[in-house]
Design an enzyme around this catalytic site. Structure first.
Site, PDB file in Angstrom:
ATOM      1  N   HIS A  79       1.313 -11.638   2.201  1.00 28.13           N
ATOM      2  CA  HIS A  79       0.190 -11.006   1.512  1.00 28.13           C
ATOM      3  C   HIS A  79      -0.502 -11.922   0.493  1.00 28.13           C
ATOM      4  O   HIS A  79      -1.697 -11.770   0.228  1.00 28.13           O
ATOM      5  CB  HIS A  79       0.680  -9.738   0.811  1.00 28.13           C
ATOM      6  N   TYR A 133       0.824  -1.214   0.000  1.00 28.41           N
ATOM      7  CA  TYR A 133       0.000   0.000   0.000  1.00 28.41           C
ATOM      8  C   TYR A 133       0.856   1.261   0.000  1.00 28.41           C
ATOM      9  O   TYR A 133       0.360   2.346  -0.283  1.00 28.41           O
ATOM     10  CB  TYR A 133      -0.921   0.038   1.221  1.00 28.41           C
TER      11      TYR A 133
END
Length: 303
Positions: free
Chosen positions: A107, A51
């Site tokens: 992730h 992010y």
């Protein structure tokens, strides 16, 4: 606080709702929105290396005045810049301005390099070193978890996955498997039926439940995800909505309401899957048509 505190298989605990920072523009916007979320009662902040907003989230956390033990921080190993797990966690700690991470996730299974077993062993090392309190995974399917568990010394505390009514029918086996293995499920994007796919079959049972409870449709979807035993991740730039999300922890759906949402989700999944196939075929035909036109222009015979 209306949302339950969920205890992991390693004895650590996580707030039942978290504020997600995915899709928030990098910069002051991230800091402002995390600050706002904390101000209305969110004590669980979810970010990730991919992010690119860990530093901004960390700034808001530091300026909140909360003791480190009063805020739960999740971040994820995203393979950013090709860095390994050990280097990446050090960067995340620096970016977030903390001495440890509450929950550190791989992730995606594709990021478990050179393989799942080796990557997970490195994650276990981080926990043993005290850099992270709990370790987990994200977007792993049953086959990936089975591979991990075959050699794991420490089982994953969490699997963070996409969960909303339109994917529940296909995701239910993973939820059942995770419960059997003592792995907590975290649900991201639970509001997709109202934010991205409005007008589908889920609308009717959600609106009916909202009317009975005097709630909003997004609150009902959060209550549905909670009823599935998931820790819920959500986000909004609007303070009033965030306050509503906190209050949604008090909502209790009936078994019939949950079943109606499940059934509508399964129906909608078939509809949206069919639409996706049609769109893909249309795109393929368009690409083919363009390709034929280009070939014809250049005098290339494709027949």
């Amino acid at each position: 606080m209306p949302w339950d505190i969920i205890t992991f298989n390693d004895g650590n605990a996580i707030p039942g709702i978290g504020f997600g920072t995915w899709k928030i523009p990098v910069g002051d916007t991230t800091s402002d929105q995390v600050d706002q979320a904390i101000s209305v009662g969110f004590s669980h902040i979810d970010t990730a290396q991919a992010y690119r907003n860990e530093a901004e989230a960390g700034k808001a956390i530091a300026e909140s005045g909360l003791a480190r033990s009063d805020i739960f921080i999740t971040t994820k190993y995203s393979g950013l810049d090709g860095l390994d797990i050990e280097t990446s966690i050090k960067n995340s700690l620096k970016n977030l301005g903390v001495q440890y991470i509450d929950l550190y996730l791989i992730h995606h299974p594709r990021l478990a390099v050179p393989d799942i077993s080796t990557a997970w062993s490195q994650m276990e090392g981080l926990k043993d070193a005290g850099l992270v309190k709990s370790i987990g995974i994200s977007n792993f399917q049953i086959e990936h978890v089975e591979t991990l568990l075959a050699s794991a010394k420490i089982p994953p505390a969490v699997n963070q996955i996409l969960l909303h009514p339109y994917v529940y029918a296909t995701t239910a086996p993973l939820l059942k498997y995770s419960a059997e293995k003592g792995i907590t499920i975290e649900a991201y994007s639970p509001l997709i039926p109202v934010t991205t796919l409005p007008g589908g079959p889920v609308d009717k049972p959600v609106k009916a439940a909202a009317k009975r409870l005097g709630a909003t449709e997004d609150q009902i979807l959060l209550a549905w995800a909670k009823a599935k035993g998931a820790v819920v991740l959500t986000s909004s730039s609007k303070k009033a909505r965030l306050e509503g999300y906190i209050k949604a922890g008090d909502l209790v759906l009936t078994k019939d309401e949950i079943a109606a949402i499940d059934a509508a989700g399964a129906k909608g999944q078939r509809i949206f899957t069919a639409r996706t196939v049609v769109r893909r075929v249309a795109v393929a035909l368009l690409v083919s048509a363009v390709g034929l036109g280009v070939c014809a222009y250049f005098g290339v015979d494709v027949l």
